[in-house]
Design an enzyme around this catalytic site. Sequence first.
Site, PDB file in Angstrom:
ATOM      1  N   LYS A  80       0.828  -1.205   0.000  1.00  0.00           N
ATOM      2  CA  LYS A  80       0.000   0.000   0.000  1.00  0.00           C
ATOM      3  C   LYS A  80       0.868   1.262   0.000  1.00  0.00           C
ATOM      4  O   LYS A  80       0.609   2.215  -0.749  1.00  0.00           O
ATOM      5  CB  LYS A  80      -0.930   0.008   1.222  1.00  0.00           C
ATOM      6  CG  LYS A  80      -1.738   1.289   1.373  1.00  0.00           C
ATOM      7  CD  LYS A  80      -2.606   1.562   0.139  1.00  0.00           C
ATOM      8  CE  LYS A  80      -3.213   2.949   0.162  1.00  0.00           C
ATOM      9  NZ  LYS A  80      -4.181   3.166   1.226  1.00  0.00           N
TER      10      LYS A  80
ATOM     11  N   CYS B 236      -3.180  10.252   1.655  1.00  0.00           N
ATOM     12  CA  CYS B 236      -2.416   9.108   1.145  1.00  0.00           C
ATOM     13  C   CYS B 236      -1.093   9.532   0.527  1.00  0.00           C
ATOM     14  O   CYS B 236      -0.025   9.297   1.077  1.00  0.00           O
ATOM     15  CB  CYS B 236      -3.253   8.331   0.131  1.00  0.00           C
ATOM     16  SG  CYS B 236      -4.657   7.465   0.858  1.00  0.00           S
TER      17      CYS B 236
END
Length: 408
Positions: A203, A257
Amino acid sequence: MSTVNVIGLGYIGLPTSLALASHGVSVVGTDYNRELVETLKGGHTTFKEKGLDDLFERAVAAGIQFTTEYIETDMYIVSVPTPYDKESKKIDATYVVNAVRQVLEVCPKGAIIVVESTVSPGTMDTFIRPIVKEKGYVTGRDIHLVHAPERILPGNMLYELRHNSRTIGADDPDVGEKVKQVYASFCEGEITVVDIRTAEMTKVVENTFRDINIAFANELTKICRAGGMDVYEIIRIANKHPRVNILNPGPGVGGHCISVDPWFLVGDYPGLANLIWQARKINDSMPEYVLGRISEIMKEKGLADVGRVGLYGLTYKENVDDTRESPTLQMLECMERHLAHGVKVYDPMVTKEIVPNQYHDLEAFLKEVDLVVLMIGHDEIKEHLDKLEGKIVLDTRRICNLPGVYHL
């Protein structure tokens, strides 16, 4: 599988809990924010997202519940924020640690704890396993740990929640398969079961890849301006090469993110993550670079009053209300450090008053400014570019084709 307790009802936890509930999974959503929980219990969503209200109605009809309490059940999904320490660049795992501690106070033996929050590689080993051990439990026997990082984009959340592939990291492949089946209730993408550390790393790597690509475009902008070249034309021509796909530059990188996750690798692997560190520095420098362009244009046009400058856009992405780490907020913070005050701000997606001199009407905003800086490309401004006629415009998103427009 009995009820799933989703911990954290923010930008990721709420859509996840609604998707599960609307596809037949019994769900209780938990959040410490009492006002947020009361809003949900009152039948209203807490942020804007295409299709979210319809999904909310389906989930409520299916029996989803909202509370500030953790419940006793056999599966928990922890979806709380994971910021980073701005000095050390390491993850601040406080929210995840606190959530897991509270889960361990109520969960039965054999429970599965899924951490969906994005974490740095090794976080489960460093922060979560010790908590389980302190409680007297043995991971893999009394408590099963899983990492299932989210992979969705604000503005297109519900489509991506349903169609994007997912990664499930688990110590025990059989437990991973159980969790996979729960996510498969709504996820039509490929779901891969791996070990926890691989899931953690994957991720972070995904968002770091995107950050580096954006940094290349932003560095090109600075080079081309210094050399008197049109960066957009150069990118357009270069992208005709079959193996080249350069992104467009912008005023910075926001969101929770891309602007955060790469720092986890910088903090954990100093001296190794050199390219990643440089990309982060380039992207973090862009709000101040935009300020420099504003100053140049003001001097060129003979504007002395910063109060006649207006920033269009507070969110980090078009057509969403998410302001986390937005370039505009970064730029306003920079202006405060330089003792510059009075700049006007407007964003149709942000209804709450979050900064000084914030307007809530486009016409009123434009009436008070001479120089408009387009920080974001909401549909609203794209549909009303004619209203910018007669204004000095700095377009950081390449959306305005009026004559005389300035770009990065």
